[in-house]
Enzyme design. Structure first.
Site, mmCIF file in Angstrom:
data_model
loop_
_atom_site.group_PDB
_atom_site.id
_atom_site.type_symbol
_atom_site.label_atom_id
_atom_site.label_comp_id
_atom_site.label_asym_id
_atom_site.label_seq_id
_atom_site.Cartn_x
_atom_site.Cartn_y
_atom_site.Cartn_z
ATOM 1 C CG PHE A 206 2.282 3.695 9.033
ATOM 2 C CD1 PHE A 206 2.768 4.926 9.425
ATOM 3 C CD2 PHE A 206 2.649 3.175 7.803
ATOM 4 C CE1 PHE A 206 3.626 5.647 8.588
ATOM 5 C CE2 PHE A 206 3.499 3.879 6.971
ATOM 6 C CZ PHE A 206 3.986 5.123 7.363
ATOM 7 C CB ILE B 235 -4.643 0.636 6.589
ATOM 8 C CG1 ILE B 235 -4.599 1.624 5.412
ATOM 9 C CG2 ILE B 235 -3.926 1.178 7.811
ATOM 10 C CD1 ILE B 235 -3.224 1.873 4.852
ATOM 11 N N GLY C 37 10.063 -3.000 9.717
ATOM 12 C CA GLY C 37 9.405 -4.230 9.314
ATOM 13 C C GLY C 37 10.259 -5.115 8.444
ATOM 14 N NE ARG C 38 11.117 -2.387 3.028
ATOM 15 C CZ ARG C 38 11.220 -1.460 2.092
ATOM 16 N NH1 ARG C 38 12.393 -0.894 1.859
ATOM 17 N NH2 ARG C 38 10.172 -1.097 1.387
ATOM 18 C CD GLU D 87 5.320 -3.362 6.836
ATOM 19 O OE1 GLU D 87 5.646 -2.273 6.340
ATOM 20 O OE2 GLU D 87 4.507 -3.457 7.760
#
Length: 391
Positions: free
Chosen positions: A128, A162, A244-245, A365
């Protein structure tokens, strides 16, 4: 009002099965992973990861967050959080198979055949790409342009830091398609195969991960490769980041539990001045502070996952979980290293390896500062009431 923090029988069974699998199949690989990383090699060969994922599939751990329509288990976020905690107990870079970037499930039927299904099968690797050299925490500041040329879009620009950008077969790229609209309607997500011409190079870091710098020089992408709709790229990006958090601090909890267990065992074995160091008040203080940090982050992480399961706006809860989990885990690994003294600082033990990895948790993130900004804005705007979860 009744408060019930207990796990269901199914959740306990799933967690315990995962814990046994990680202990039996994954943890024994830690020395091999350390040896490979000390030689400058990747932590786990791709074929070994596939073999582990196949074993996990025998226990039902396949596509834990993947919709049932695509052969996944579609487990609730709370259950997924429990599983990622078990995975976090080891530094072996293991992930369950049958997974894909959550926004890939927005793909069209044709895109699913080319990108989604091969990714779920483990035959293709995605990454991503939103971060740029001058756009990190502020995702609204990206400058990569995508200009329409007939039935194609032409991408020019750079992406950086990335994850999986070195090995990826294709990338989900967020680019500016209408600068006047800004991020609210002017960003678009594209599925860009490596064969279309983008290049990547590794960025060497202090930790085990090797993110990539990616360059796009006149890369032509068919309009059919737009993911979602033109203009909704920022919304998709936030959806991707949001997951992701709660996953990152879930893994941090597992690492913290393992590290604290190591410290307790060492404190009972190592002697100074004729007694185990665990009898010294300063060591006891560090152990107590580790336990306090660990339990203080466990519940915010579960609340964030629960909020997602309830269909609530989980931004505030997820930022609390990410910020609390990342910072507390860093304090725990630091204390555990201190308790182990010089041995903890050596590469003979995995503590220094976790120390380097934990430092990244506060950056990617969404940095600590971005999480604090989100939390404060929620309070100041009134979107979040003090004590809102207990109202």
């Amino acid at each position: 009002m009744t408060l019930d923090f207990s796990l269901s029988d199914d959740q306990q069974a799933i967690r315990d099965t995962a814990r046994d699998f990680i202990a039996r199949e994954v943890m024994p690989l830690e020395n091999d992973v350390l040896a490979r990383e000390h030689r400058g090699e990747k932590g786990l060969p791709a074929e070994d990861l596939r073999a582990l994922q196949s074993k996990a599939q025998e226990f039902g751990f396949w596509g834990i967050g993947t919709p049932e329509a695509f052969g996944g288990a579609a487990l609730p976020a709370v259950t997924q959080s429990l599983l990622w905690t078990e995975v976090g107990r080891t530094f072996v870079p293991f992930v369950f198979g049958g997974e894909a970037d959550n926004i890939l499930f927005r793909a069209t039927a044709a895109q699913q055949e080319e990108f989604l299904k091969p990714t779920l099968a483990g035959d293709r690797v995605s990454c991503f790409a939103i971060t740029e050299p001058n756009a990190g925490s502020d995702a609204t500041a990206i400058r990569m342009r995508a200009k329409q040329d007939g039935d194609h879009w032409v991408l020019d620009g750079e992406k950086t830091f990335i994850t999986k950008g070195v090995e990826a077969d294709f990338s989900i790229v967020i680019a500016v398609t209408d600068a006047e609209k800004g991020h609210r309607g002017g960003f678009t997500a594209f599925l860009v195969d490596r064969s279309m011409g983008w290049e990547s190079s590794p960025i060497h870091t202090m930790g085990p991960s090797t993110p990539a710098s990616m360059s796009f020089d006149g890369v032509r992408v068919p309009h059919a490769n737009v993911l979602g709709e033109v203009g909704e790229g920022f919304k998709l990006a936030m959806e991707w980041i949001g997951r992701g958090r709660y996953v990152i601090p879930s893994r941090a909890i597992g690492a913290a539990e393992r590290l604290l267990t190591m410290a307790i065992e060492y404190a009972g074995q190592r002697e100074t001045f004729g007694v185990p160091i665990g009898e010294h008040q300063m060591i006891q203080t560090m152990l107590a502070d580790c336990e306090l940090d660990l339990e203080a982050i466990r519940w915010p992480v579960l609340v964030a996952a629960w909020s997602i399961d309830q269909g609530l706006d989980a931004r505030h809860a997820s930022s609390l979980a990410k910020l609390g989990g990342a910072t507390a885990a860093g304090r725990i690994v630091d204390r555990v290293m201190q308790i182990h003294g010089g041995m903890g600082y050596t590469k003979e033990m995995p503590i220094e390896r976790w120390y380097r990895e934990a430092r990244l948790w506060r950056i990617f993130e969404g940095t600590d500062e971005i999480q604090r900004r989100t939390i404060a804005k929620g309070l100041l705007s009134g979107r979040r009431r003090v004590g809102g979860h207990l109202a």
